[in-house]
Design a protein around this motif. Sequence first.
Motif, PDB file in Angstrom:
ATOM      1  N   UNK A  68       0.866  -1.303   0.002  1.00  0.00           N
ATOM      2  CA  UNK A  68      -0.039  -0.164   0.065  1.00  0.00           C
ATOM      3  C   UNK A  68       0.750   1.148   0.106  1.00  0.00           C
ATOM      4  N   UNK A  69       2.094   1.234  -0.425  1.00  0.00           N
ATOM      5  CA  UNK A  69       3.007   2.401  -0.531  1.00  0.00           C
ATOM      6  C   UNK A  69       2.361   3.580  -1.217  1.00  0.00           C
ATOM      7  N   UNK A  70       1.961   3.445  -2.112  1.00  0.00           N
ATOM      8  CA  UNK A  70       1.462   4.653  -3.088  1.00  0.00           C
ATOM      9  C   UNK A  70       0.206   5.214  -2.228  1.00  0.00           C
ATOM     10  N   UNK A  71      -0.768   4.491  -1.677  1.00  0.00           N
ATOM     11  CA  UNK A  71      -1.614   4.966  -0.702  1.00  0.00           C
ATOM     12  C   UNK A  71      -1.273   5.637   0.362  1.00  0.00           C
ATOM     13  N   UNK A  72      -0.272   5.023   1.092  1.00  0.00           N
ATOM     14  CA  UNK A  72       0.189   5.513   2.261  1.00  0.00           C
ATOM     15  C   UNK A  72       0.946   6.933   1.883  1.00  0.00           C
ATOM     16  N   UNK A  73       1.810   7.213   0.760  1.00  0.00           N
ATOM     17  CA  UNK A  73       2.292   8.433   0.350  1.00  0.00           C
ATOM     18  C   UNK A  73       1.372   9.512   0.230  1.00  0.00           C
TER      19      UNK A  73
END
Length: 291
Positions: free
Chosen positions: A45-50
């Motif tokens: 979920x890195x994109x969402x977290x960013x």
Amino acid sequence: MRLLSFEHGGRVSWGVIGERGGIIDLGALTGRRFPTLRSALEANAFNELTALASARNADLPVDDIRFLPVIPEPQKIFCVGLNYEAHRVEANRPKTGHPAIFVRTATSQVGHNENLVVPTESPSLDYEGELAIVIGKAGRRINESDAWSHIAGYAAYNDGSVREWQQHTTQWTSGKNFDATGAFGPWLVTRDEIEDGAELSLVTRLNGVEMQRATTHMMIFDIPSLISYASAFATLVPGDVILTGTPGGVGFKRQPPVFMRPGDLVEVEIERVGTLKNRVVAESINPTKVV
């Protein structure tokens, strides 16, 4: 991003260090979807977290939280022994064609700014500064050419060792797994922040005195080869941790030996990753408690 696990007001959560400092509480924001950092890694979920982090101000000052190990309960913690030539030589061990791997348990580790504990069984608690790799994508029999893509990021680790117990047999497990003898933190620096294969300096200090200094290019087995080797016998999953070995300069090989004593401050600083700091205390035993 700098991702961390923490406790605040009796509640366990995880988050990211904001651009202006402070912590954005991603555990509170994502709720049941991603209750832990490990669950967010599992969902990639890195994109969402960013996006979440960039749209918010900090929820908590860093000074208000208690740091937990970056991944409090990893499924696996693989440790690599004798992975720097100077340490292999000082330990008087022969060269090998394969990494020496042993395991740590989750209960053996604490977070940044938490106390490392000298057990009652032995005063010989030694420091071992190391670069930790956190796995972000599952894999089995991973090719070295694909290994970087399986990394979520990096952290500092102090692979504390109770030397007397480590030397009881040829197996190192007992000396590496006393409760609260290893430290993991302060946070996870995501892979996108550091170029694959970048040379990073590692320094360990005891009470401000430099005890270890090396760079990651001095490893005998590099990061891709360690991931490939470990994944040959075990499926690596998100949140798994690989400790890449400690340089020369450990305490038990000094003359006279130098161990971590109650009251000491030990620091493991890794370039572009951060500095892990821990005080050392003696174990407190309740003599009336029966287990």
